[in-house]
Design a protein around this motif. Structure first.
Motif, PDB file in Angstrom:
ATOM      1  N   LEU A  98     -33.283  -2.524  -8.953  1.00 32.81           N
ATOM      2  CA  LEU A  98     -34.397  -3.657  -7.924  1.00 32.81           C
ATOM      3  C   LEU A  98     -33.548  -3.916  -7.102  1.00 32.81           C
ATOM      4  N   LEU A 111     -36.827  -8.823 -13.244  1.00 33.47           N
ATOM      5  CA  LEU A 111     -35.577  -8.280 -14.224  1.00 33.47           C
ATOM      6  C   LEU A 111     -35.652  -8.636 -15.978  1.00 33.47           C
ATOM      7  N   GLU A 141     -38.292  -4.502 -13.557  1.00 29.78           N
ATOM      8  CA  GLU A 141     -37.543  -3.572 -14.144  1.00 29.78           C
ATOM      9  C   GLU A 141     -37.171  -4.068 -15.998  1.00 29.78           C
ATOM     10  N   ASN A 169     -39.452  -0.179 -14.177  1.00 31.13           N
ATOM     11  CA  ASN A 169     -38.548   0.997 -14.448  1.00 31.13           C
ATOM     12  C   ASN A 169     -38.135   0.903 -16.188  1.00 31.13           C
ATOM     13  N   TRP A 170     -38.156   1.958 -16.755  1.00 32.12           N
ATOM     14  CA  TRP A 170     -37.381   0.793 -18.357  1.00 32.12           C
ATOM     15  C   TRP A 170     -36.655   1.401 -18.900  1.00 32.12           C
TER      16      TRP A 170
END
Length: 427
Positions: A300, A9, A219, A243-244
């Motif tokens: 996540l 992350l 992420e 993912n952003w």
């Protein structure tokens, strides 16, 4: 044999954009903003290229009628291009003691201004020591409150109207900042390429980890308004981003990708119940924003590496970070924290000097100067990390929170690392 899962992350702050080549610092913005303001006040192109805009602003604001002109613009002109918050930063810059100080720290000054303007009107006992503002700034705030339109004798009504006014002015100020950042991204053709390079340097490549039977997804939580999930899809990274998420929205050159606006606010953790400051906290403002997405951030699971790059770790964002520490059970888990801070590159600085034709420097002395500055950045970053973890430790329900930073060091779960060349030497 099943693979080990070790997700990543990444938390991005403005330092990421700076390292990627954008002029996105607060001083850069205020240089642009002050020139914009005074060209409208004094006539187009009133401020020449060779003029020190901060000195020009100081002289104007301290002139016989400059103070009154700006006060009148803020209070009486509904179509004014100058917001209340512009005037606060103009006045702080004009103060004698502000020379060389961080008068441009937007969120710190917002908090200071709110404490000095709203709390004195609040009928609850004030429990916070008022930070020091420049005398000229305090005078401006007093004049705004004294001459505030449609004031009534009811204190609650005064607070409500003043809150609404300050929020509306802040919204306009935020849009000005957003438009500035948007233009910076549009005008920098190498921004996404540089972004790609940084991401590749600071993250573990999932494909390489897969060779070690480790599955890893990535992420990103970004506090910036520039790079978006749409950009990432076009970056052609060597590895995919799961993912952003842009916490406060984003600005993009596609008309269909303009979501939200920058949000400046204060931390909610130390705000008392029913305080008039609550509507100005980041938590409150994000929750009430009609332009930001309301979808849940799908964090996540099994994150083993939490990486911070380019974030100042300001107190205004403690609530975000502490929520993540709770979610991933920082105290008892195997979560590793990595904090990157930007440093000046000797090689890049010498290369830049050669391209500008500046040869009157001593390489050894220049190297020593850069080393000294980088050492300051290391100490600053270490203090910021310590303060964040110490503050979080105090929120834990056990008796060991005060030793959390020491525990993380002993277990090898916290790193504070330089990122060479993230800062540009001012020649």
């Amino acid at each position: 044999m099943s693979n080990e899962v070790s997700n990543q992350l990444l938390i991005l702050g403005n330092g990421f954009d700076l390292a990627a080549g954008l002029k996105s610092s607060y001083p850069d913005f205020f240089k642009y903003r002050f020139i914009q303001i005074f060209n409208k006040l004094c006539g187009q192109e009133a401020v020449g290229k060779d003029i020190d805009i901060f000195e020009f602003s100081k002289n104007y604001f301290e002139s016989d009628n400059g103070f009154q002109v700006i006060l009148k613009k803020v209070l009486q002109d509904p179509d004014s291009d100058i917001t209340f918050w512009d005037a606060i930063f103009l006045s702080q810059n004009a103060g004698i003691r502000s020379h060389g100080s961080n008068w441009y720290d937007i969120e710190a000054l917002i908090r200071t201004t709110l404490i000095n303007s709203l709390l004195p009107l609040h009928d609850h006992k004030q429990s916070e020591i008022l930070p020091i503002l420049e005398p000229i700034t305090t005078n401006f705030i007093d004049e705004v409150i004294k001459n505030f339109p449609n004031r009534r004798s009811n204190p609650d009504n005064d607070i409500s109207k003043l809150q609404t006014f300050l929020i509306n002015e802040l919204f306009k100020f935020e849009n000005e900042f957003g438009e500035y950042i948007f233009k910076q991204k549009q005008n920098n053709i190498y921004y996404l390429t540089h972004s790609n390079q940084i991401l590749s340097n600071i993250l573990y490549d999932p494909q390489e980890l897969q060779k070690q039977n480790i599955t890893s997804e990535i992420e990103v939580i970004s506090f910036n308004y520039t790079t978006t999930i749409y950009d990432i899809q076009n970056l052609r990274l060597n590895f995919p981003i799961f993912n952003w998420h842009n916490v406060h929205g984003y600005f993009s050159d596609n008309s269909n990708q303009h979501l939200g606006h920058p949000i400046f606010g204060i931390d909610a953790s130390d705000i008392e119940e029913n305080s008039p400051l609550i509507p100005f906290t980041k938590t409150y403002r994000v929750a009430t924003s009609s332009s930001l997405p309301k979808d849940q951030l799908n964090l996540l699971y099994n994150v083993r590496n939490l990486v911070f790059f380019g974030h100042s770790l300001s107190k205004a964002d403690y609530s975000y970070f502490e929520s993540l520490f709770d979610y991933y059970n920082l105290y008892s888990s195997d979560l590793h924290l990595t904090f990157y801070y930007g440093t000046y590159s000797k090689k890049d600085t010498i290369k830049k000097l050669s391209t500008t034709g500046k040869n009157d420097y001593n390489v050894e002395q220049l190297g020593e100067l850069i080393d000294a500055e980088n050492n300051k950045e290391m100490n600053k970053a270490t203090n910021e990390v310590y303060n964040l973890i110490y503050h979080y430790g105090k929120t834990l329900n056990n008796n060991h929170g005060n030793n959390l930073f020491h525990r993380l060091l002993l277990e090898g779960r916290v790193q504070i690392l330089p990122y060479d060349g993230a800062r540009i030497w001012n020649l």
